[in-house]
Design an enzyme around this catalytic site. Structure first.
Site, short mmCIF file in Angstrom:
data_model
loop_
_atom_site.label_atom_id
_atom_site.label_comp_id
_atom_site.label_asym_id
_atom_site.label_seq_id
_atom_site.Cartn_x
_atom_site.Cartn_y
_atom_site.Cartn_z
CD GLN A 180 -3.06 -0.47 -0.10
OE1 GLN A 180 -3.24 0.72 -0.33
NE2 GLN A 180 -3.65 -1.43 -0.81
CB SER A 181 4.00 2.04 -1.80
OG SER A 181 4.78 3.17 -2.10
CG ASN A 182 0.62 6.64 1.10
OD1 ASN A 182 -0.51 6.34 0.79
ND2 ASN A 182 1.05 6.62 2.36
#
Length: 340
Positions: free
Chosen positions: A75-77
């Site tokens: 879930q990398s921004n």
């Protein structure tokens, strides 16, 4: 700091707002709390990476890249914002995603930031936790080059000396805002992870002689490792902008007591912080970064580490898109609330 000497693509919505949090200040009964809204930088729901990418993507464009490649957690921004920036410039984007939580549910692996990565046209590949992700990225980049692509590799979080320029610039922006309003700031706090945000900020603040103490609330690494990563990058960033030696080791402070069981695994105080900001101020935090940073802020206020009469600025690094991947965690919290 004459940052105009460095290539930059001006896409972020700047300056980001600086707002007083009246209801949160009243609820905690301690210092006056303000928020620097770097969740409002634009590009696919915004976040702190957009500032870094203005400099990183300009460097990529200058070298003639037609593809950017980066890596991060599922879930990398950073991955989401890189994909958005690449789509804006007409570049290909490939992202390597590492499972750092062990979550198996559909929403975590396919919704939230992952959904947005794909909407922006990025391709992704997933790896189990514990991989040498920089090494895997170099392999993937080399394979893409053999296929004729000109690849620009961006480290996780956009955290190198080029990316950190974005937060040296943010320090100037913030200092101008508080000066224009006549605000004396006693503490600046934020969530710290891959180190680029904190490194850029500390360089900018020290170069400007701002005399504003900076504290990062860690989201992954132990304190000694976190502080050393930030310091090492701050040294490189200071050298890049022409002020070597401006940051001392004692200027880099991180509190990693709010990490919990690990990266991307929110504790009860993380969820409480998310609820408080949402219910009191209409502001969305995320369970990975800003929620843990806000948990630290709230705890410091309650324990009197930030004192009544002081003014604290919380830098919101964004990440609200990740909330949709944590629906099961938040649903459990909602169920508990209903039972109270």
């Amino acid at each position: 700091m004459h940052l105009a000497r460095f290539p930059r693509i001006f896409l972020a919505h700047l300056p980001t707002p600086l707002e007083r949090l009246d209801r949160l200040t009243k609820e905690l009964g301690g210092p006056e709390i303000w928020i620097k809204r770097d969740d409002c930088t634009g590009l696919s729901t915004g976040g702190n990476k957009t500032r870094k990418l203005e400099f990183l993507m300009a460097e990529a464009e200058a070298m003639g890249a037609d593809m950017v490649m980066t890596q991060g957690a599922t879930q990398s921004n950073h991955a989401r914002q890189t994909a958005a920036f690449a789509s804006k410039l007409g570049m290909k984007c490939h992202v390597l995603l590492e499972d750092r939580t062990g979550y198996q549910d559909h929403n975590y692996n396919d919704n939230g930031n992952v959904l947005l990565d794909h909407l922006h046209g990025a391709t992704t590949e997933k790896f189990p936790g514990g991989h040498d992700m920089p090494g895997e990225m170099e392999k993937a980049a080399e394979a893409a080059r053999k296929n004729g692509n000109v690849v620009y590799v961006i480290p996780g979080g956009g955290s190198n000396a080029t990316g950190a320029l974005g937060y040296a610039n943010c320090a100037m922006e913030l200092l101008n805002q508080v000066n224009e309003r006549g605000l004396v700031v006693d503490h600046l706090v934020h969530a710290t992870g891959s180190s680029g945000t904190q490194a850029g900020l500390v360089v900018g603040l020290k170069a400007l002689n701002a005399n504003i103490p900076l504290l990062g609330f860690g989201t992954r690494a132990p304190q000694e490792k976190q502080e050393q990563m930030v310091y090492d990058l701050a040294v490189k960033t200071a050298e890049k902008i022409g002020c070597p030696g401006v940051v001392a080791r004692q200027d880099v402070r991180a509190d990693t007591n709010y990490v919990g069981e690990g990266y991307g695994l929110p504790r009860e105080d993380t969820i409480e912080a998310i609820r408080m900001f949402a219910e009191l101020e209409g502001i969305l935090l995320d369970p990975v970064y800003s929620g843990k940073g806000a948990a630290g802020l709230i705890d410091y206020c309650r324990k009197g580490k930030f004192k009544k009469g002081e003014r604290v600025v919380f830098l919101h690094t964004g990440g609200a898109a990740g909330l949709f991947a944590y629906d099961t965690v938040l649903a459990r919290d909602t169920t508990q609330m209903a039972a109270e």
